[in-house]
Design a protein around this motif. Structure first.
Motif, PDB file in Angstrom:
ATOM      1  N   ARG A  91      73.147 -48.749  21.296  1.00 28.96           N
ATOM      2  CA  ARG A  91      74.048 -49.052  22.423  1.00 28.96           C
ATOM      3  C   ARG A  91      75.464 -48.574  22.131  1.00 28.96           C
ATOM      4  NH1 ARG A  91      71.841 -54.980  23.749  1.00 28.96           N
ATOM      5  NH2 ARG A  91      70.244 -54.403  25.257  1.00 28.96           N
ATOM      6  N   SER A  92      75.906 -48.786  20.926  1.00 24.19           N
ATOM      7  CA  SER A  92      77.268 -48.409  20.548  1.00 24.19           C
ATOM      8  C   SER A  92      77.459 -46.895  20.525  1.00 24.19           C
ATOM      9  CB  SER A  92      77.578 -48.990  19.165  1.00 24.19           C
ATOM     10  OG  SER A  92      78.786 -48.504  18.672  1.00 24.19           O
ATOM     11  N   LEU A  93      76.489 -46.180  19.972  1.00 27.99           N
ATOM     12  CA  LEU A  93      76.646 -44.732  19.791  1.00 27.99           C
ATOM     13  C   LEU A  93      76.226 -43.903  20.996  1.00 27.99           C
ATOM     14  CD1 LEU A  93      75.547 -44.292  16.090  1.00 27.99           C
ATOM     15  CD2 LEU A  93      77.817 -43.964  17.041  1.00 27.99           C
ATOM     16  N   ILE A  94      75.122 -44.274  21.637  1.00 29.56           N
ATOM     17  CA  ILE A  94      74.636 -43.412  22.726  1.00 29.56           C
ATOM     18  C   ILE A  94      74.527 -44.121  24.064  1.00 29.56           C
ATOM     19  CG2 ILE A  94      73.460 -41.837  21.157  1.00 29.56           C
ATOM     20  CD1 ILE A  94      70.820 -43.127  21.884  1.00 29.56           C
ATOM     21  N   GLY A  95      74.864 -45.405  24.084  1.00 25.25           N
ATOM     22  CA  GLY A  95      74.884 -46.134  25.346  1.00 25.25           C
ATOM     23  C   GLY A  95      73.523 -46.431  25.937  1.00 25.25           C
ATOM     24  N   ARG A  96      72.484 -46.320  25.123  1.00 25.05           N
ATOM     25  CA  ARG A  96      71.122 -46.628  25.572  1.00 25.05           C
ATOM     26  C   ARG A  96      70.419 -47.400  24.466  1.00 25.05           C
ATOM     27  NH1 ARG A  96      71.531 -41.244  26.304  1.00 25.05           N
ATOM     28  NH2 ARG A  96      69.732 -40.640  25.118  1.00 25.05           N
ATOM     29  N   THR A  97      69.344 -48.077  24.822  1.00 27.16           N
ATOM     30  CA  THR A  97      68.560 -48.803  23.828  1.00 27.16           C
ATOM     31  C   THR A  97      67.460 -47.884  23.298  1.00 27.16           C
ATOM     32  OG1 THR A  97      66.972 -49.636  25.443  1.00 27.16           O
ATOM     33  CG2 THR A  97      68.948 -50.991  25.030  1.00 27.16           C
ATOM     34  N   PRO A  98      66.871 -48.232  22.166  1.00 31.03           N
ATOM     35  CA  PRO A  98      65.758 -47.434  21.648  1.00 31.03           C
ATOM     36  C   PRO A  98      64.596 -47.329  22.648  1.00 31.03           C
ATOM     37  CG  PRO A  98      66.585 -48.872  19.949  1.00 31.03           C
ATOM     38  CD  PRO A  98      67.289 -49.259  21.218  1.00 31.03           C
ATOM     39  N   SER A  99      64.306 -48.407  23.352  1.00 29.87           N
ATOM     40  CA  SER A  99      63.200 -48.351  24.321  1.00 29.87           C
ATOM     41  C   SER A  99      63.527 -47.399  25.469  1.00 29.87           C
ATOM     42  CB  SER A  99      62.850 -49.741  24.849  1.00 29.87           C
ATOM     43  OG  SER A  99      63.962 -50.326  25.485  1.00 29.87           O
ATOM     44  N   GLN A 100      64.790 -47.329  25.866  1.00 28.86           N
ATOM     45  CA  GLN A 100      65.179 -46.373  26.908  1.00 28.86           C
ATOM     46  C   GLN A 100      65.038 -44.936  26.398  1.00 28.86           C
ATOM     47  OE1 GLN A 100      69.095 -48.040  27.532  1.00 28.86           O
ATOM     48  NE2 GLN A 100      68.541 -48.746  29.595  1.00 28.86           N
ATOM     49  N   VAL A 101      65.412 -44.711  25.156  1.00 31.67           N
ATOM     50  CA  VAL A 101      65.280 -43.371  24.569  1.00 31.67           C
ATOM     51  C   VAL A 101      63.814 -42.964  24.531  1.00 31.67           C
ATOM     52  CG1 VAL A 101      65.530 -42.051  22.427  1.00 31.67           C
ATOM     53  CG2 VAL A 101      67.416 -43.467  23.246  1.00 31.67           C
ATOM     54  N   ARG A 102      62.956 -43.878  24.100  1.00 30.39           N
ATOM     55  CA  ARG A 102      61.525 -43.572  24.044  1.00 30.39           C
ATOM     56  C   ARG A 102      60.975 -43.317  25.441  1.00 30.39           C
ATOM     57  NH1 ARG A 102      57.764 -47.158  20.378  1.00 30.39           N
ATOM     58  NH2 ARG A 102      57.910 -45.412  18.940  1.00 30.39           N
ATOM     59  N   ALA A 103      61.358 -44.131  26.416  1.00 29.99           N
ATOM     60  CA  ALA A 103      60.869 -43.971  27.794  1.00 29.99           C
ATOM     61  C   ALA A 103      61.343 -42.653  28.400  1.00 29.99           C
ATOM     62  CB  ALA A 103      61.332 -45.141  28.650  1.00 29.99           C
ATOM     63  N   GLU A 104      62.592 -42.271  28.137  1.00 27.32           N
ATOM     64  CA  GLU A 104      63.114 -41.001  28.654  1.00 27.32           C
ATOM     65  C   GLU A 104      62.335 -39.827  28.091  1.00 27.32           C
ATOM     66  OE1 GLU A 104      67.156 -41.201  27.393  1.00 27.32           O
ATOM     67  OE2 GLU A 104      67.687 -42.675  28.920  1.00 27.32           O
ATOM     68  N   TRP A 105      61.919 -39.932  26.847  1.00 30.55           N
ATOM     69  CA  TRP A 105      61.180 -38.845  26.207  1.00 30.55           C
ATOM     70  C   TRP A 105      59.744 -38.779  26.736  1.00 30.55           C
ATOM     71  CZ3 TRP A 105      62.125 -34.646  23.509  1.00 30.55           C
ATOM     72  CH2 TRP A 105      61.092 -34.050  22.797  1.00 30.55           C
ATOM     73  N   GLN A 106      59.154 -39.927  26.981  1.00 23.00           N
ATOM     74  CA  GLN A 106      57.765 -39.958  27.425  1.00 23.00           C
ATOM     75  C   GLN A 106      57.610 -39.647  28.899  1.00 23.00           C
ATOM     76  OE1 GLN A 106      56.563 -43.843  26.029  1.00 23.00           O
ATOM     77  NE2 GLN A 106      55.942 -43.037  24.044  1.00 23.00           N
ATOM     78  N   ALA A 107      58.619 -39.908  29.710  1.00 24.49           N
ATOM     79  CA  ALA A 107      58.533 -39.665  31.166  1.00 24.49           C
ATOM     80  C   ALA A 107      58.251 -38.204  31.493  1.00 24.49           C
ATOM     81  CB  ALA A 107      59.800 -40.139  31.853  1.00 24.49           C
ATOM     82  N   PRO A 108      58.940 -37.213  30.919  1.00 28.10           N
ATOM     83  CA  PRO A 108      58.618 -35.824  31.245  1.00 28.10           C
ATOM     84  C   PRO A 108      57.215 -35.425  30.825  1.00 28.10           C
ATOM     85  CG  PRO A 108      60.778 -35.950  30.224  1.00 28.10           C
ATOM     86  CD  PRO A 108      60.143 -37.308  30.115  1.00 28.10           C
ATOM     87  N   LYS A 109      56.712 -35.985  29.702  1.00 34.36           N
ATOM     88  CA  LYS A 109      55.357 -35.673  29.260  1.00 34.36           C
ATOM     89  C   LYS A 109      54.334 -36.209  30.239  1.00 34.36           C
ATOM     90  CE  LYS A 109      54.962 -37.231  25.094  1.00 34.36           C
ATOM     91  NZ  LYS A 109      54.893 -37.604  23.686  1.00 34.36           N
ATOM     92  N   ARG A 110      54.592 -37.392  30.823  1.00 34.07           N
ATOM     93  CA  ARG A 110      53.661 -37.965  31.811  1.00 34.07           C
ATOM     94  C   ARG A 110      53.632 -37.114  33.068  1.00 34.07           C
ATOM     95  NH1 ARG A 110      56.340 -43.197  31.356  1.00 34.07           N
ATOM     96  NH2 ARG A 110      55.814 -43.839  29.269  1.00 34.07           N
ATOM     97  N   ARG A 111      54.792 -36.636  33.512  1.00 37.80           N
ATOM     98  CA  ARG A 111      54.872 -35.829  34.741  1.00 37.80           C
ATOM     99  C   ARG A 111      54.185 -34.489  34.561  1.00 37.80           C
ATOM    100  NH1 ARG A 111      60.556 -37.966  35.862  1.00 37.80           N
ATOM    101  NH2 ARG A 111      61.119 -36.682  34.107  1.00 37.80           N
ATOM    102  N   ALA A 112      54.175 -33.955  33.345  1.00 35.72           N
ATOM    103  CA  ALA A 112      53.606 -32.639  33.089  1.00 35.72           C
ATOM    104  C   ALA A 112      52.072 -32.659  33.124  1.00 35.72           C
ATOM    105  CB  ALA A 112      54.068 -32.122  31.729  1.00 35.72           C
ATOM    106  N   ARG A 113      51.503 -33.804  32.987  1.00 34.36           N
ATOM    107  CA  ARG A 113      50.029 -33.903  32.939  1.00 34.36           C
ATOM    108  C   ARG A 113      49.419 -33.684  34.278  1.00 34.36           C
ATOM    109  NH1 ARG A 113      49.352 -39.024  28.902  1.00 34.36           N
ATOM    110  NH2 ARG A 113      50.274 -38.005  27.166  1.00 34.36           N
TER     111      ARG A 113
END
Length: 113
Positions: A91-113
């Motif tokens: 939160r301090s460094l990138i303004g997001r939580t780890p779960s948000q980072v993981r979800a952002e990364w997984q969302a494009p992979k889901r759309r590509a399927r």
């Protein structure tokens, strides 16, 4: 501007799994801890503690994106004392939580399927 001779040694030690404290680092290099902290900030633009936190967040981000391991395990693997410590650093460094980072990364992979 010429790169200080001690900077490579400091950066190499900060790249380890368990980076030393500023005091221990200064002792290893035969430097005064206050001088080292100030000189490092002047040379790099961030403090030693900030560098360590940033590197841990970068490692945790890579682990979050590359595995389905629980966040608590990733926190420990990245050098945080626990999951809540990792969340605060994110939160301090990138303004997001780890779960948000993981979800952002997984969302494009889901759309590509």
């Amino acid at each position: 501007m010429r790169r200080p001779a001690w900077l490579d040694a400091v950066e190499a030690r900060l790249d380890t799994a368990a980076p030393p404290s500023t005091t221990d680092l200064a002792r290893e290099l035969g430097l005064n801890p206050a001088w080292l902290a100030q000189a490092y900030r002047a040379a790099i633009g961030e403090g030693i503690g900030e560098t360590v936190r940033r590197k841990r967040v970068e490692l945790a981000t890579s682990l979050l994106r590359g595995s389905d391991a629980p966040a608590a395990e990733i926190a420990v693997a990245a050098g945080f004392c626990d999951q809540s410590h990792m969340i605060r650093a994110f939160r301090s460094l990138i303004g997001r939580t780890p779960s948000q980072v993981r979800a952002e990364w997984q969302a494009p992979k889901r759309r590509a399927r």
